[in-house]
Scaffold this motif. Structure first.
Motif, PDB file in Angstrom:
ATOM      1  N   ASN A   1       0.832  -1.200   0.000  1.00 19.54           N
ATOM      2  CA  ASN A   1       0.000   0.000   0.000  1.00 19.54           C
ATOM      3  C   ASN A   1       0.867   1.251   0.000  1.00 19.54           C
ATOM      4  OD1 ASN A   1      -2.445   1.214   0.098  1.00 19.54           O
ATOM      5  ND2 ASN A   1      -2.778   0.912   2.275  1.00 19.54           N
TER       6      ASN A   1
ATOM      7  N   LEU B   1       2.524   1.688  -3.340  1.00 19.02           N
ATOM      8  CA  LEU B   1       1.565   2.202  -4.327  1.00 19.02           C
ATOM      9  C   LEU B   1       1.401   3.707  -4.182  1.00 19.02           C
ATOM     10  CD1 LEU B   1      -0.490   1.092  -6.467  1.00 19.02           C
ATOM     11  CD2 LEU B   1      -2.180   1.154  -4.655  1.00 19.02           C
ATOM     12  N   LEU B   2       1.282   4.160  -2.932  1.00 23.38           N
ATOM     13  CA  LEU B   2       1.113   5.604  -2.686  1.00 23.38           C
ATOM     14  C   LEU B   2       2.354   6.364  -3.145  1.00 23.38           C
ATOM     15  CD1 LEU B   2      -0.656   7.796  -1.535  1.00 23.38           C
ATOM     16  CD2 LEU B   2       0.353   7.384   0.693  1.00 23.38           C
TER      17      LEU B   2
ATOM     18  N   GLY C   1       2.353   6.571  -6.907  1.00 21.22           N
ATOM     19  CA  GLY C   1       1.396   7.568  -7.386  1.00 21.22           C
ATOM     20  C   GLY C   1       1.926   8.984  -7.206  1.00 21.22           C
ATOM     21  N   ALA C   2       2.569   9.232  -6.046  1.00 22.20           N
ATOM     22  CA  ALA C   2       3.098  10.577  -5.783  1.00 22.20           C
ATOM     23  C   ALA C   2       4.237  10.902  -6.746  1.00 22.20           C
ATOM     24  CB  ALA C   2       3.594  10.657  -4.343  1.00 22.20           C
TER      25      ALA C   2
ATOM     26  N   LEU D   1       2.101   1.426 -11.730  1.00 24.83           N
ATOM     27  CA  LEU D   1       1.138   1.253 -10.642  1.00 24.83           C
ATOM     28  C   LEU D   1       0.259   0.024 -10.893  1.00 24.83           C
ATOM     29  CD1 LEU D   1       0.123   4.955 -10.081  1.00 24.83           C
ATOM     30  CD2 LEU D   1       1.827   3.632  -8.903  1.00 24.83           C
ATOM     31  N   VAL D   2      -0.043  -0.231 -12.170  1.00 28.20           N
ATOM     32  CA  VAL D   2      -0.806  -1.442 -12.492  1.00 28.20           C
ATOM     33  C   VAL D   2      -0.018  -2.675 -12.080  1.00 28.20           C
ATOM     34  CG1 VAL D   2      -1.857  -2.749 -14.371  1.00 28.20           C
ATOM     35  CG2 VAL D   2      -2.002  -0.273 -14.362  1.00 28.20           C
ATOM     36  N   VAL D   3       1.307  -2.631 -12.303  1.00 29.29           N
ATOM     37  CA  VAL D   3       2.153  -3.759 -11.908  1.00 29.29           C
ATOM     38  C   VAL D   3       2.110  -3.952 -10.392  1.00 29.29           C
ATOM     39  CG1 VAL D   3       4.528  -4.591 -11.826  1.00 29.29           C
ATOM     40  CG2 VAL D   3       3.670  -3.513 -13.890  1.00 29.29           C
TER      41      VAL D   3
ATOM     42  N   LEU E   1      -0.320  -3.149  -8.380  1.00 30.46           N
ATOM     43  CA  LEU E   1      -1.627  -3.726  -8.035  1.00 30.46           C
ATOM     44  C   LEU E   1      -1.637  -5.226  -8.312  1.00 30.46           C
ATOM     45  CD1 LEU E   1      -4.299  -1.176  -9.262  1.00 30.46           C
ATOM     46  CD2 LEU E   1      -3.905  -1.955  -6.948  1.00 30.46           C
TER      47      LEU E   1
ATOM     48  N   MET F   1       0.150  -7.083  -5.642  1.00 32.12           N
ATOM     49  CA  MET F   1      -0.704  -7.196  -4.465  1.00 32.12           C
ATOM     50  C   MET F   1      -1.652  -8.392  -4.585  1.00 32.12           C
ATOM     51  SD  MET F   1      -2.600  -3.808  -3.333  1.00 32.12           S
ATOM     52  CE  MET F   1      -1.808  -2.756  -2.214  1.00 32.12           C
TER      53      MET F   1
END
Lengths: 192, 100
Positions: B39, B42-43, B46-47, B62-64, B66, B69
């Motif tokens: 998590n 991911l954040l 994104g930043a 980011l898809v990778v 996810l 996860m």
């Protein structure tokens, strides 16, 4: 407004992530984790990554629901709601975690980050789809077999005993008379 | 909202998750720790995308994350099922075959 929302979601994300390991029942822990994911998803939406943020929220809420089902399966209905201490090696884990946080925070604050290059596309979601189906298709091509392999691997691990266990690798093992089903201590399949 | 601030929150999430993954005894709780760590990653991803290089290509990373996860969760539950079936336990302390 967006600053207030950002602080609100940040505090919720960190506080509920900490609550996962503070509360003393697994059911509460999984709800706290779901809350943390929703808050992080909301921050990601604030960063104009609408699709990724919404997908995070949807996926994680479903995942926590599945997690609750697994917890009840493994521990029965009552233990999942009963208080208990589930930690070992607390102090060393805390020291390592604090050290890692200080290291990462120092990196975040001390690195001279470069200037922003480019601006987000007008439609960020559409541009993600175009890059996944265009220049970055390799990502899709890699993720798909990985997910498929995960399905197979988790089925193989979770499946107690399949037909290959009973009839051998070529499915040609037969019983003593050469025709009937082989003797097997654990029967399976139809008519078990 | 600045890059440093979001990265600090991501670092906090990662450290909390690391504490959980190291200190928990129940397998499902260890998985929750790893989830909190991802998590945070991911954040942070994104930043970095938003503040440094908001190009379409960056989102695929980011898809990778996810997907990672999802794989972690599925395999974690499969391993928990195997250990539960063979040991009738869901504790990490029951799985020590590879220990020295």
């Amino acid at each position: 407004m967006s600053v207030v929302l950002f602080w609100f979601f940040s505090i919720v994300a960190v506080a509920s992530a900490a609550a996962v390991f503070i509360v003393n029942s697994m059911a509460r822990a999984s709800y706290a984790l779901a809350l943390s994911f929703i808050a992080v998803g909301a921050i990601i939406v604030q960063l104009e990554l609408d699709y990724i943020g919404v997908i995070t929220i949807l996926m994680m809420v479903m995942e926590m629901a599945i997690m609750a089902v697994f917890m009840v399966m493994y521990m029965g209905m009552n233990p999942a709601l009963m208080p208990m201490d589930m930690r070992h090696n607390k102090h060393r884990s805390a020291i390592i975690a604090v050290f890692v946080f200080v290291l990462l925070a120092a990196g975040a604050l001390l690195i001279p980050w470069p200037e922003r290059m480019g601006v987000p596309a007008a439609n960020v979601t559409a541009s993600l789809g175009e890059s996944l189906m265009g220049s970055k298709m390799l990502v899709m091509l890699v993720i798909s077999p990985v997910l498929f392999a995960t399905i197979i691997a988790s089925l193989v691990l979770a499946n107690p005993r399949g037909r290959y266990d009973r009839r051998g690798d070529n499915l040609d093992r037969r019983g003593a008379d050469g025709r009937s089903e082989p003797e097997d201590p654990i029967r399976g399949g139809l008519g078990r | 909202m600045t890059l440093q601030l979001v990265l600090l929150i991501a670092a906090a999430l990662f450290a909390i998750g690391l504490y959980g993954a190291l200190s928990q005894q129940v397998l499902v709780m260890v998985m929750m720790g790893i989830e909190v760590m991802i998590n945070g990653v991911l954040l942070a991803g994104g930043a970095l995308w938003f503040f440094l290089a908001p190009t379409p290509d960056g989102q695929t990373l980011l898809v990778v994350i996810l997907a990672a996860m999802t794989v972690e969760m599925a395999m974690g539950f499969a391993v928990a099922t195997v250990i539960h079936r063979s040991r009738n336990s869901d504790m990490t302390d029951a799985a020590t075959e590879l220990h020295g």
